[in-house]
Design an enzyme around this catalytic site. Sequence first.
Site, short mmCIF file in Angstrom:
data_model
loop_
_atom_site.label_atom_id
_atom_site.label_comp_id
_atom_site.label_asym_id
_atom_site.label_seq_id
_atom_site.Cartn_x
_atom_site.Cartn_y
_atom_site.Cartn_z
N ASP A 102 0.83 -1.20 0.00
CA ASP A 102 0.00 0.00 0.00
C ASP A 102 0.86 1.26 0.00
O ASP A 102 0.67 2.17 -0.79
CB ASP A 102 -0.97 0.00 1.20
CG ASP A 102 -0.29 -0.35 2.52
OD1 ASP A 102 0.94 -0.59 2.54
OD2 ASP A 102 -0.99 -0.38 3.55
N ASP A 105 7.06 3.66 3.70
CA ASP A 105 7.43 4.80 4.53
C ASP A 105 8.91 4.65 4.89
O ASP A 105 9.78 5.04 4.11
CB ASP A 105 6.52 4.82 5.77
CG ASP A 105 6.78 6.00 6.68
OD1 ASP A 105 7.48 6.93 6.27
OD2 ASP A 105 6.27 6.00 7.81
N PHE A 154 0.42 11.41 7.77
CA PHE A 154 -0.22 10.11 7.95
C PHE A 154 -1.51 10.06 7.15
O PHE A 154 -2.40 10.88 7.35
CB PHE A 154 -0.50 9.84 9.43
CG PHE A 154 -0.95 8.43 9.68
CD1 PHE A 154 -0.02 7.39 9.74
CD2 PHE A 154 -2.29 8.13 9.82
CE1 PHE A 154 -0.44 6.08 9.95
CE2 PHE A 154 -2.71 6.82 10.04
CZ PHE A 154 -1.78 5.80 10.10
N ASP A 161 -5.36 2.30 6.96
CA ASP A 161 -6.19 2.49 8.15
C ASP A 161 -5.59 3.45 9.17
O ASP A 161 -4.40 3.76 9.14
CB ASP A 161 -6.38 1.14 8.86
CG ASP A 161 -5.09 0.68 9.58
OD1 ASP A 161 -4.03 0.65 8.92
OD2 ASP A 161 -5.16 0.39 10.79
P1 5GP Z 1 7.45 1.06 6.60
O1 5GP Z 1 8.00 -0.24 7.10
O2 5GP Z 1 7.84 1.34 5.18
O3 5GP Z 1 7.79 2.20 7.52
O4 5GP Z 1 5.87 1.00 6.65
C1 5GP Z 1 5.20 -0.19 6.55
C2 5GP Z 1 3.72 -0.08 6.73
O5 5GP Z 1 3.35 0.96 7.63
C3 5GP Z 1 2.98 0.24 5.46
O6 5GP Z 1 2.86 -0.88 4.62
C4 5GP Z 1 1.67 0.70 6.02
O7 5GP Z 1 0.87 -0.41 6.32
C5 5GP Z 1 2.08 1.44 7.27
N1 5GP Z 1 2.16 2.89 6.98
C6 5GP Z 1 3.23 3.65 6.67
N2 5GP Z 1 2.88 4.93 6.46
C7 5GP Z 1 1.53 4.99 6.62
C8 5GP Z 1 0.55 6.04 6.51
O8 5GP Z 1 0.81 7.21 6.22
N3 5GP Z 1 -0.75 5.70 6.76
C9 5GP Z 1 -1.12 4.42 7.10
N4 5GP Z 1 -2.41 4.19 7.30
N5 5GP Z 1 -0.22 3.41 7.18
C10 5GP Z 1 1.08 3.68 6.96
MG MG Z 2 1.42 -2.36 4.43
#
Ligand code: 5GP
Ligand code: MG
Length: 183
Positions: A102, A105, A154, A161
């Site tokens: 999705d 980050d 966010f 979600d």
């Molecule tokens: P990462 O490991 O790249 O930091 O993030 C992994 C997961 O964190 C993403 O796949 C997502 O599910 C959640 N995530 C990161 N940023 C956001 C955001 O802005 N909104 C939401 N709802 N989920 C996020």
């Molecule tokens: Mg995810």
Amino acid sequence: MKHELQQDIQKVIYSPRRIAGMVKKVGSELSHDYAGKCPLMVVVLKGSAVFAADLIRSLTIDCEVDFMVVSSYVGTQSVGQIQVVQDLRTDIAGRDVVIVEDIIDSGVTLFSLKKLLKEREPNSVKICTLLDKPSGRKAEITADYVGGTVGNEFIVGYGLDYNEKYRNLPFVGVLKESVYSHK
Ligand code: 5GP
Ligand code: MG
């Protein structure tokens, strides 16, 4: 009719129409690059479910779909650790794997997931994400297919979600500050 969750949204970042355009673009890139192949689309639940449902229907090639649930360790654990909550049922040895995400980050989740899947000796592993948040990056990872980028905020909707809510919004947007502070 206006969505009853709309009142919690500060601003819409990607409308349903723009999301459809992003899905179409990524779908045609994949269809081009995997022509004559049958990639395994690995959907990382839950956030990617909505995107994946639209994405696979935009593909004009053969593909298979499987699902995974992973969770990142938080707190003191070293960077790059993930826990596989639900694993694939497909043997990916020799397969062309496309991880469907999705949003990226920090990239920590994907960095470890990609490493883990590569140990199973697939032919290839690529990453396809609806959204990229480059400002948050900590792990060295880049997506091969990206729908759109977002800033350092966010976001919710279209599968994403906040406390398990807002996944069913048809657009991607930013929550109002009051939603965080009142709960
Ligand atoms: P990462 O490991 O790249 O930091 O993030 C992994 C997961 O964190 C993403 O796949 C997502 O599910 C959640 N995530 C990161 N940023 C956001 C955001 O802005 N909104 C939401 N709802 N989920 C996020
Ligand atoms: Mg995810």
